[in-house]
Each structure stands twice: as structure tokens, then as C-alpha cells.
Design an enzyme around this catalytic site. Sequence first.
Site, PDB file in Angstrom:
ATOM      1  N   HIS A 202       0.816  -1.212   0.000  1.00 19.67           N
ATOM      2  CA  HIS A 202       0.000   0.000   0.000  1.00 19.67           C
ATOM      3  C   HIS A 202       0.850   1.262   0.000  1.00 19.67           C
ATOM      4  CE1 HIS A 202      -3.684   2.065   0.041  1.00 19.67           C
ATOM      5  NE2 HIS A 202      -4.375   1.234   0.796  1.00 19.67           N
TER       6      HIS A 202
ATOM      7  N   ASP B 212      -7.995  -6.040 -20.554  1.00 13.12           N
ATOM      8  CA  ASP B 212      -8.087  -7.130 -21.540  1.00 13.12           C
ATOM      9  C   ASP B 212      -6.682  -7.490 -22.013  1.00 13.12           C
ATOM     10  OD1 ASP B 212      -8.573  -8.846 -23.622  1.00 13.12           O
ATOM     11  OD2 ASP B 212     -10.050  -7.579 -24.620  1.00 13.12           O
TER      12      ASP B 212
END
Length: 606
Positions: free
Chosen positions: A163, A404
Amino acid sequence: MEQPQNALKVVEVCLVQPPQGTTTSLPLTFFDILWLRFPPVERLFFYEFPHPPSSFFDSLLPTLKHSLQLTLQHFLPLAGNITWPLDSPHPIITYVPSDAVSFTIAESNTNNFNILCSNTCKALERYPLIPRLNITQEQASVIALQITLFPNSGFCIGITTHHAAMDGSSSTLFMKAWAYACSKLIINSSTSSSSLSLPQHLTPFFDRSVIGDSTRNREVYVEELLKQGGTTSNNRSLKVWGSNDTIETDVVKGSFELTPSHILKLKQYAQTKMKMKVHLSTFSVTCAYVLTCLIKAEDTVEVDNKVIFVFAVDCRSRLDPPILQTYFGNCVAGCVVQVEVTKLLGKDGFIIALEGIIEGLKKVENNGVLSGSETWMSRRMKTFKEMKIFTIAGSPRFEVYNVDFGWGKPKKVDITSIDKTKAFSVSESKTNSKGIEIGLTLNKLEMEAFALPHLHLISRLEEVAEEYRLLPETLYLTVNYIDGYLSRNAMNRQKLQLLGISCMMIAAKYEEICAPEVEELCFITDNTYGKEEEFQTIYWSVNEVNAMQLECLTNYIVELSLLEYSMLCYAPSLIVASTVFWPNLYFTLQGNHGYATMHCNSYQQH
């Protein structure tokens, strides 16, 4: 923690290095240091791949590896580690040419790909798909990747990020860049390229000098961290909080969708209730609605207390001057909303939550996104100890369903780290309908009590209708029955599933040639309900049908009598009178039509 046993086998654990790279050092800004000891962010991307394992290992996997190498050329710090040297006043990300990204390849031993991609599953079932960061007291890896194959079904790409190294926007930027590189290799049928150019909107910007720090926030935050001392006496420890990965065995992961129609109705309702006319964003009404629902569903919230809702505000366009959207790192501020639980539990809880969120956004716009930033670290620590906190992960702006790699968009994207942090996630709808997908983790009872059960119910009925290849008219009629009944009757949320399958059975009897059997519908609910309960609910539902539906039901029963040889001894008028009277025998449906029918035909009740 209990885990699924033998859920998958690890085929290979390899280290993927950038093909070319020079030693790089990247300082952490005050935005980054805020998250230094927070748990990593974990996401799973599920893709359909209905081909044998040989096709995956011989063709697709080499392309994924090579495209990852080419992508890391542009993201060198991701292959490095976070360290806090004794001669450095603050933590840094360091990359040397020998560094690499951990890349695990695994193969599932189960055929549960569709279950893991569904809207509801046990949180533990997705746990083996998550890669683990290597975090010690002295250093922490920035990113870890895992690909799990489900033979003849699909595969899952798991990504875990530290993080302190990046926020959600930067993590998504990396995934989109990797997907771009992979799709380019597939199009060009090449696995030997030594370099790759990224388009401008996918090229990361690492220059930390654009983050101004006139109030010396970084020094203030570092001092706070040194006082905390990490998890041991080593005050420069990089160990994260809550790193034991504890997940209860009864925890359920659920996904719900707010359609554009639902969102519009929420906005219209809010406009009629709010005192001032303001612009209502889809994000604000979604957060307000989910927050209110969670308060009502969770048993751990004390009614007399206050709760805090924290949501992230992207600072890139709000800094002065603004910075590039492709800035890589953390660049978010927390907007805090504090509300009394009793108000959220009231009839105007949604409006109260929405007004709080709007007020928080106004303060950001009016006072500046960095207002009060020097106390962010100290306030956060104090708040965590005193109040129940609800947080949110993800954003519809990330467009994660557009990642994609060249074989189609994801079937499912899940932020699995919220299973431990108890946040809820939001993303764009995978159906491209401008809706919002909501993800959350609750125990089974809380999930049943969550105030989106009607939406979940309709979604589940759609899946059942598709599974049994029911006519669209059957589904429409089912929803019509459900809405008709709920508009007139109060019902325990835990019984909604029973109402749904009962209404579906009635609708199927009207529309279908071969309707599902009662046992099949009971099986759909994991046998939560028996035949007797379903029949009793059918009686309740029939009580809400209108005159036209009564006519359909009457015709159906009359048609059944034509198939029974034993019914030939009864006069047609008696059969018709009985079929009309039958619902009224149990319920007073729209007056005394049943008794009027008996009177006109000279038949008496028996």
C-alpha cells in the site's frame, strides 16, 4: 486460519526480471508513508479460457511472462523493495538489476471456476489464489503475482501490492499496461521482442518532486511512525498491521449491482428529501446507500455510538498545480464523515449519510485537498482506537473490467483484501450498463440481513432462469409477483429467497411447458427450505394476484382436470366453480367472488 485443503498445486515459482534496468531509488512521499504499515491490497482478475492445459502452458503462459518483463521496463520500482536504511530519514523504494517480481504459477484441483466467479461464494475459497508479499522487519517487496489455471474453464491473475508503493489508480495503471503489452504480443505473434513502447496514457510518471510538502508532513508522519515502533522494538520495522490474514470460516463474499435504474431512483428520492438542491453523483448515492445498509445489517455496531465513514479522494487533479493522472504512487486523501448510528438506523438514514458525504466533499473543494494534512497520521491512529470505521476500496473510474490481455475482458474482478479490512468495494458494472458493482464481506447472517437482498434475489433468479432455460416471460412474471407481494406485506429478509422461488414456481406453471419441480427449487436454496414451507409461501403469493392472474390460475387448474380420468364424473360447472373458489377457500381475495360463484351455480362449500 482454516483454508481449503489441496485446493491447488503450485507448478512453478519464478522470478521475472526487467530485461534492462539500472539501479533506481525512489523516496516515499507523505502520501505514501501514511500507508507504510497498512495491509497489502489484493485483487483477483478472472478470465474465461475454455481450452486444455497444454494450450495454456505452451502458448498463453509464455506470452504472459514475456509481456510482464517488457512492462517492468517501464515500472522498474515494482521489481524492487521498500527499505528504511539507518542512514535515511525516511523509507525508500530501491531497485537494483538483480531484483525481480515473484511470479507463481498454480493449477487448481477443483472445478469451481464458475463458483469463484459468481456473485456469492465463501471468502476462504478465493484465498489460495492470492499471492503473498515478502515482508520482513528490514524490507518489503512491492508487488507479487500469481496465475492459477482452472483446466478447460479459465484462469485467475492475482496481484498483491504494497500500500505504501501505490494507490488503486497506480495499481490499475500497471495492470492495464501489462494487458496492453500482452495483447500486442498476441496480435504480432511475437515472443522475442526486447522492448515495448507504451502509449502516453499508460506510461507511469515517477517524479516525486511534483508532490509539494510546505508543511513538512513527511517529517511529522515519520516521527509518528518512529513512536509507534512497528510490531516490535525496532522502530523502523516494515511489518504491516493485521498481517496474520485471519478470515473467519463463515465469512461470505457477495457482489451486488446497482443498475442505472436503481441509481436514478435513489437520486430522485434524495432530491425530494434534501433541503438544498445539489448535484448528486453516482458515487455519493451509492456510498450513502451501502453505508446505511451495512449499519442495519451488522450486529457489531453499538446503537449509542457514532461511526466514521472514510472514502478516498484522488488528489492528482486537485493539487496546486495539478499533476499528471499517470503519476505513480499514492496521491489520495481521506475524506471523513462522522454520523450517529441512531440517525442512520432511522427512516431517513440514507439521506443523513448522503448529506454527510456531500458536506465532506464540499470541505475538500472549499478548503483544499491538503487542508489539515499535518494531522492526518495522528487523527487516523486516534480514530481507529475509538470508533467503528467503514471504508471503501476501488472506484468505478478505474474501469477494471476493461483490463483485456487479448483474450477478452474479465469475467470477475474482486478486491480480496477487503475480506480482512472489512471495507466494501465499488467498481463499474461488468455489463457495461453504467451501473455500479458493490463487493462486501460479511458473515452469513449479516449477509442475509444486508439491505440489498431484493437486488440480490433478482440477480439470483436471473441465474436460475438461465440455468433452467426458462422463458423471459417467466422471469418477468416472477419479479412482478415479488414486487406485488412486497408492496403490500412486510417480510423478514431471511425469507426473501423462499418468496422468490415460490413466485418463480407459480410463474413457471403459467408460462412453461416443463416447469421446475418443487424439489429442484428447494435444492437451489441449498435445501434451506422444505416443500411444506414453499407451498405455504405459494399460498401467500397467490393472495396477491390480480384478476387477470386469477383467470390464468383458474385456466391452469381446469386444464389439469382434463388430464385426470377420475374427473369425468364431475360436471364441468362444478369443476370451474371449484377452481375459482379454491384460492378464496384460504384467502379473502378481492371480496367474496368465490361465494358469489357458488351461489350462481347452486353449489355449497365442502
